[in-house]
Design a protein around this motif. Structure first.
Motif, PDB file in Angstrom:
ATOM      1  N   GLN A  49       0.861  -1.325  -0.079  1.00  0.00           N
ATOM      2  CA  GLN A  49      -0.023   0.130  -0.167  1.00  0.00           C
ATOM      3  C   GLN A  49       0.735   1.302   0.016  1.00  0.00           C
ATOM      4  O   GLN A  49       0.548   2.239  -0.658  1.00  0.00           O
ATOM      5  N   LYS A  50       2.094   1.111   0.798  1.00  0.00           N
ATOM      6  CA  LYS A  50       2.700   2.286   0.800  1.00  0.00           C
ATOM      7  C   LYS A  50       3.534   2.728  -0.433  1.00  0.00           C
ATOM      8  O   LYS A  50       3.791   3.682  -1.069  1.00  0.00           O
ATOM      9  N   ALA A  51       3.893   1.377  -1.152  1.00  0.00           N
ATOM     10  CA  ALA A  51       4.445   1.764  -2.611  1.00  0.00           C
ATOM     11  C   ALA A  51       3.235   2.319  -3.551  1.00  0.00           C
ATOM     12  O   ALA A  51       3.747   3.006  -4.498  1.00  0.00           O
ATOM     13  N   MET A  52       2.291   1.783  -3.551  1.00  0.00           N
ATOM     14  CA  MET A  52       1.051   2.290  -4.317  1.00  0.00           C
ATOM     15  C   MET A  52       0.738   3.813  -4.080  1.00  0.00           C
ATOM     16  O   MET A  52       0.589   4.456  -5.139  1.00  0.00           O
ATOM     17  N   ASN A  53       0.780   4.089  -2.689  1.00  0.00           N
ATOM     18  CA  ASN A  53       0.516   5.404  -2.767  1.00  0.00           C
ATOM     19  C   ASN A  53       1.773   6.204  -3.076  1.00  0.00           C
ATOM     20  O   ASN A  53       1.233   7.477  -3.607  1.00  0.00           O
TER      21      ASN A  53
END
Length: 76
Positions: A49-53
């Motif tokens: 999720q951090k990477a997608m954000n």
């Protein structure tokens, strides 16, 4: 030779990171297999999720669009 000794001492002197400390606390308990797999999934989802954000932020700042993606797909 002295520089190798100093480097080794420097490595030993480093403190553990906050993540390492938390993981060590967690490792002191025996988790059931299912709980361990759930924890692994939670950690993977968190970092995904951090990477997608981060990617979404870059995408927005670069003013990319679906057309940009189609162009990239057609290049390969």
């Amino acid at each position: 030779m002295a520089s190798l000794k100093n480097k080794g001492a420097e490595t030993k002197a480093r403190a553990l990171s906050n993540v390492q400390m938390e993981l060590l606390k967690l490792y002191s308990t025996d988790l059931e297999h299912d709980d361990l797999m759930e924890l692994r999934k939670i950690l993977a989802n968190h970092f995904a999720q951090k990477a997608m954000n981060g990617a979404d932020t870059i995408w927005g700042q670069s003013k990319m669009s679906a057309d940009t993606m189609e162009t990239w797909l057609d290049e390969h």
